[in-house]
Design a protein around this motif. Structure first.
Motif, PDB file in Angstrom:
ATOM      1  N   VAL A 254       9.606  -2.604   6.451  1.00  0.00           N
ATOM      2  CA  VAL A 254       9.208  -3.997   6.208  1.00  0.00           C
ATOM      3  C   VAL A 254       9.984  -4.716   5.311  1.00  0.00           C
ATOM      4  CG1 VAL A 254       7.378  -5.544   5.295  1.00  0.00           C
ATOM      5  CG2 VAL A 254       6.464  -3.604   6.477  1.00  0.00           C
ATOM      6  N   THR A 255      10.642  -4.290   4.485  1.00  0.00           N
ATOM      7  CA  THR A 255      11.702  -4.900   3.381  1.00  0.00           C
ATOM      8  C   THR A 255      13.097  -5.137   4.458  1.00  0.00           C
ATOM      9  OG1 THR A 255      10.885  -3.860   1.668  1.00  0.00           O
ATOM     10  CG2 THR A 255      13.310  -4.478   1.581  1.00  0.00           C
ATOM     11  N   ALA A 256      13.399  -4.150   5.226  1.00  0.00           N
ATOM     12  CA  ALA A 256      14.556  -4.326   6.038  1.00  0.00           C
ATOM     13  C   ALA A 256      14.255  -5.629   7.186  1.00  0.00           C
ATOM     14  CB  ALA A 256      14.864  -3.126   7.017  1.00  0.00           C
ATOM     15  N   PHE A 257      12.969  -5.545   7.674  1.00  0.00           N
ATOM     16  CA  PHE A 257      12.700  -6.492   8.624  1.00  0.00           C
ATOM     17  C   PHE A 257      12.502  -7.973   7.890  1.00  0.00           C
ATOM     18  CE2 PHE A 257       9.084  -9.519   9.450  1.00  0.00           C
ATOM     19  CZ  PHE A 257       9.495  -9.722  10.615  1.00  0.00           C
TER      20      PHE A 257
ATOM     21  N   TYR B 198      11.355 -16.824  10.543  1.00  0.00           N
ATOM     22  CA  TYR B 198      11.989 -17.011   9.184  1.00  0.00           C
ATOM     23  C   TYR B 198      10.861 -17.315   8.409  1.00  0.00           C
ATOM     24  CZ  TYR B 198      14.616 -19.002   5.546  1.00  0.00           C
ATOM     25  OH  TYR B 198      15.119 -19.383   4.446  1.00  0.00           O
ATOM     26  N   GLN B 199       9.829 -17.948   8.574  1.00  0.00           N
ATOM     27  CA  GLN B 199       8.729 -18.194   7.582  1.00  0.00           C
ATOM     28  C   GLN B 199       7.958 -16.845   7.152  1.00  0.00           C
ATOM     29  OE1 GLN B 199       8.494 -20.753   5.581  1.00  0.00           O
ATOM     30  NE2 GLN B 199      10.036 -21.948   7.002  1.00  0.00           N
ATOM     31  N   ALA B 200       7.779 -16.062   8.462  1.00  0.00           N
ATOM     32  CA  ALA B 200       7.106 -14.785   8.401  1.00  0.00           C
ATOM     33  C   ALA B 200       7.770 -13.738   7.382  1.00  0.00           C
ATOM     34  CB  ALA B 200       6.904 -14.242   9.461  1.00  0.00           C
ATOM     35  N   ALA B 201       9.358 -13.732   7.572  1.00  0.00           N
ATOM     36  CA  ALA B 201       9.966 -13.007   6.748  1.00  0.00           C
ATOM     37  C   ALA B 201       9.879 -13.343   5.021  1.00  0.00           C
ATOM     38  CB  ALA B 201      11.497 -13.110   7.036  1.00  0.00           C
ATOM     39  N   MET B 202      10.082 -14.743   4.930  1.00  0.00           N
ATOM     40  CA  MET B 202       9.948 -15.199   3.708  1.00  0.00           C
ATOM     41  C   MET B 202       8.608 -14.763   3.101  1.00  0.00           C
ATOM     42  SD  MET B 202      11.906 -18.621   3.263  1.00  0.00           S
ATOM     43  CE  MET B 202      11.338 -18.851   1.610  1.00  0.00           C
ATOM     44  N   PHE B 203       7.488 -15.118   3.734  1.00  0.00           N
ATOM     45  CA  PHE B 203       6.211 -14.950   3.182  1.00  0.00           C
ATOM     46  C   PHE B 203       6.098 -13.428   3.062  1.00  0.00           C
ATOM     47  CE2 PHE B 203       4.583 -18.652   5.448  1.00  0.00           C
ATOM     48  CZ  PHE B 203       5.008 -19.827   4.517  1.00  0.00           C
ATOM     49  N   THR B 204       6.435 -12.535   3.902  1.00  0.00           N
ATOM     50  CA  THR B 204       6.311 -11.150   3.860  1.00  0.00           C
ATOM     51  C   THR B 204       6.909 -10.532   2.338  1.00  0.00           C
ATOM     52  OG1 THR B 204       6.260 -10.812   6.287  1.00  0.00           O
ATOM     53  CG2 THR B 204       6.800  -8.769   4.806  1.00  0.00           C
ATOM     54  N   ARG B 205       7.934 -11.034   1.997  1.00  0.00           N
ATOM     55  CA  ARG B 205       8.492 -10.542   0.664  1.00  0.00           C
ATOM     56  C   ARG B 205       7.615 -11.140  -0.370  1.00  0.00           C
ATOM     57  NH1 ARG B 205      13.649  -8.694   0.262  1.00  0.00           N
ATOM     58  NH2 ARG B 205      13.846  -9.653  -1.775  1.00  0.00           N
ATOM     59  N   MET B 206       7.046 -12.117  -0.396  1.00  0.00           N
ATOM     60  CA  MET B 206       6.281 -12.841  -1.559  1.00  0.00           C
ATOM     61  C   MET B 206       5.043 -12.023  -1.559  1.00  0.00           C
ATOM     62  SD  MET B 206       6.455 -15.293  -3.905  1.00  0.00           S
ATOM     63  CE  MET B 206       5.085 -16.187  -4.704  1.00  0.00           C
ATOM     64  N   VAL B 207       4.303 -11.832  -0.273  1.00  0.00           N
ATOM     65  CA  VAL B 207       3.049 -11.009  -0.309  1.00  0.00           C
ATOM     66  C   VAL B 207       3.331  -9.516  -0.848  1.00  0.00           C
ATOM     67  CG1 VAL B 207       1.435 -10.124   1.317  1.00  0.00           C
ATOM     68  CG2 VAL B 207       2.177 -12.440   1.593  1.00  0.00           C
TER      69      VAL B 207
ATOM     70  N   MET C 219       0.928  -1.185   0.067  1.00  0.00           N
ATOM     71  CA  MET C 219      -0.058  -0.096   0.032  1.00  0.00           C
ATOM     72  C   MET C 219       0.831   1.205   0.094  1.00  0.00           C
ATOM     73  SD  MET C 219      -3.127  -1.060   2.753  1.00  0.00           S
ATOM     74  CE  MET C 219      -3.795   0.864   2.795  1.00  0.00           C
ATOM     75  N   PHE C 220       2.078   1.248   0.768  1.00  0.00           N
ATOM     76  CA  PHE C 220       2.726   2.316   0.833  1.00  0.00           C
ATOM     77  C   PHE C 220       4.150   2.099   0.276  1.00  0.00           C
ATOM     78  CE2 PHE C 220       0.206   2.199   4.698  1.00  0.00           C
ATOM     79  CZ  PHE C 220      -0.466   3.432   4.576  1.00  0.00           C
ATOM     80  N   TRP C 221       4.143   1.444  -1.072  1.00  0.00           N
ATOM     81  CA  TRP C 221       5.026   1.123  -1.958  1.00  0.00           C
ATOM     82  C   TRP C 221       6.219   2.158  -1.975  1.00  0.00           C
ATOM     83  CZ3 TRP C 221       6.395   2.248  -7.222  1.00  0.00           C
ATOM     84  CH2 TRP C 221       7.496   1.356  -7.587  1.00  0.00           C
ATOM     85  N   GLY C 222       7.395   2.137  -1.803  1.00  0.00           N
ATOM     86  CA  GLY C 222       8.393   3.004  -1.971  1.00  0.00           C
ATOM     87  C   GLY C 222       8.696   4.051  -0.890  1.00  0.00           C
ATOM     88  N   GLY C 223       7.684   3.970   0.147  1.00  0.00           N
ATOM     89  CA  GLY C 223       7.794   4.767   1.383  1.00  0.00           C
ATOM     90  C   GLY C 223       8.482   4.365   2.565  1.00  0.00           C
ATOM     91  N   PRO C 224       8.590   4.987   3.754  1.00  0.00           N
ATOM     92  CA  PRO C 224       9.202   4.376   4.902  1.00  0.00           C
ATOM     93  C   PRO C 224       8.847   3.062   5.503  1.00  0.00           C
ATOM     94  CG  PRO C 224       8.951   6.738   5.000  1.00  0.00           C
ATOM     95  CD  PRO C 224       8.066   6.395   4.001  1.00  0.00           C
ATOM     96  N   VAL C 225       7.239   3.104   5.395  1.00  0.00           N
ATOM     97  CA  VAL C 225       6.841   1.533   5.692  1.00  0.00           C
ATOM     98  C   VAL C 225       7.424   0.525   4.986  1.00  0.00           C
ATOM     99  CG1 VAL C 225       4.575   0.315   6.189  1.00  0.00           C
ATOM    100  CG2 VAL C 225       4.713   3.182   6.774  1.00  0.00           C
ATOM    101  N   ASP C 226       7.350   0.647   3.625  1.00  0.00           N
ATOM    102  CA  ASP C 226       7.634  -0.482   2.648  1.00  0.00           C
ATOM    103  C   ASP C 226       9.142  -0.496   3.045  1.00  0.00           C
ATOM    104  OD1 ASP C 226       7.807  -1.946   0.485  1.00  0.00           O
ATOM    105  OD2 ASP C 226       8.495  -0.460  -0.804  1.00  0.00           O
ATOM    106  N   LYS C 227      10.073   0.417   3.205  1.00  0.00           N
ATOM    107  CA  LYS C 227      11.559   0.119   3.590  1.00  0.00           C
ATOM    108  C   LYS C 227      11.758  -0.644   4.794  1.00  0.00           C
ATOM    109  CE  LYS C 227      13.012   4.170   0.620  1.00  0.00           C
ATOM    110  NZ  LYS C 227      13.585   5.505   0.545  1.00  0.00           N
TER     111      LYS C 227
END
Length: 306
Positions: free
Chosen positions: A132-135, A183-192, A122-130
């Motif tokens: 979540v990507t770091a997490f 670990y699974q949450a991190a993998m799934f988050t990137r896919m979602v 939803m907030f692609w490219g913003g601080p939230v997206d960054k």
């Protein structure tokens, strides 16, 4: 759908037959005399010979194989070399413990990933997206045993908030579930996130927004529903990773599950129990993949197996 279930059940039977054949061959390729392992290193030779005759180890290999498969079809996986209990009595109680741990870990992983991945898109490219990507990157790069040790030290030793072993209460679930599910949450988050970014750029999303649909409905109803197919595929693969990770997690937290039983049987050279644990691990994985195929038809009615 009935044809799908029937074909998968036939596949389970064939896969189980091949797996049992492989385990039988592996059992006989491992160095050492199985009769001597059952009797003990200091047992007299007369006892070893009697065990060899009683279990048919003195018979030709093909006779032993047919006898083994016949016993398995009758529900007899042998006797534990360590506890002298039937293998099923040792293995079956552990299946529920592993299923509870893996199920809670997968539920935690899917819940976290669907929420974080959707908000990240939803907030692609913003601080939230960054953020979540770091997490997700940190979670993917951190092995399960490292997460477990950090959790034990922080929450069990330093803060003394949570127990660090066993499963006698609901509090004992928290650390193992977080360790196995992180670990699974991190993998799934990137896919979602990836699937949702793609779905939110489709024409039907633009149309829904043009009609005045609330953004929450656009994201969590229209976009998420159309992004579920690859997510469900990853879910099926993630169960295999979760079962594999449960071996490490159960060992770290002294969890009386199938994974820890497998480790203990390897350390004690309890080959019948090791065979039974591996067999049921494989059957659980096949059943989960059957569930994934069924979820496919729910997520996308266009998918048909008939």
């Amino acid at each position: 759908m009935p044809r799908l279930i029937l074909s998968r059940l036939v596949f389970m039977v064939l896969a189980g037959f091949l797996l049992l054949s492989f385990l039988f061959a592996l059992f006989h390729m491992i160095p050492g005399d199985p009769a001597r392992l059952m009797a003990g290193d200091n047992a007299p030779e007369e006892l070893v010979q009697s065990i060899r005759r009683a279990y048919g180890f003195d018979q030709p290999l093909h006779v032993q194989y047919l006898s083994y498969m016949q016993r398995v079809l009758m529900g007899d996986f042998g006797v534990s070399n360590y506890t002298r209990q039937p293998v099923l009595e040792v293995v079956l109680p552990r299946i529920g413990n592993t299923a509870a741990l893996a199920g809670c870990a997968m539920l935690f992983a899917m819940t976290v990933s669907l929420i974080l991945g959707s908000f990240s898109a939803m907030f692609w490219g913003g601080p939230v997206d960054k953020g979540v990507t770091a997490f997700s990157l940190v979670g993917i790069c951190t092995p399960v045993f490292v997460t477990g040790i950090i959790g034990i030290y922080l929450f069990g030793v330093y803060l003394r908030w949570l127990p660090i072993g066993g499963m006698s209460s609901w509090q004992h679930f928290i650390l193992p579930v977080l360790t196995l599910g992180a670990y699974q949450a991190a993998m799934f988050t990137r896919m979602v996130r990836s699937c949702m970014v793609d779905a939110l750029g489709r024409d039907f999303i633009t149309t829904a927004r043009a009609k005045g649909a609330p953004e929450r409905r656009v994201v969590f109803h229209h976009a998420l529903r159309n992004a579920l197919l690859p997510i469900i595929t990853l879910f099926g693969l993630g169960v295999g990773h979760t079962l594999g990770g449960s071996v490490v997690t159960e060992t770290i937290f002294n969890w009386p599950g199938l994974g820890r039983l497998m480790v203990d049987s390897i350390l004690t050279r309890d080959l019948p129990v090791m065979q039974g644990a591996i067999f049921f691990f494989a059957m659980i994985f096949i059943l989960v993949n059957l569930l994934v195929d069924i979820l496919y038809t729910w997520a996308d009615p266009r998918v048909s197996y008939d």
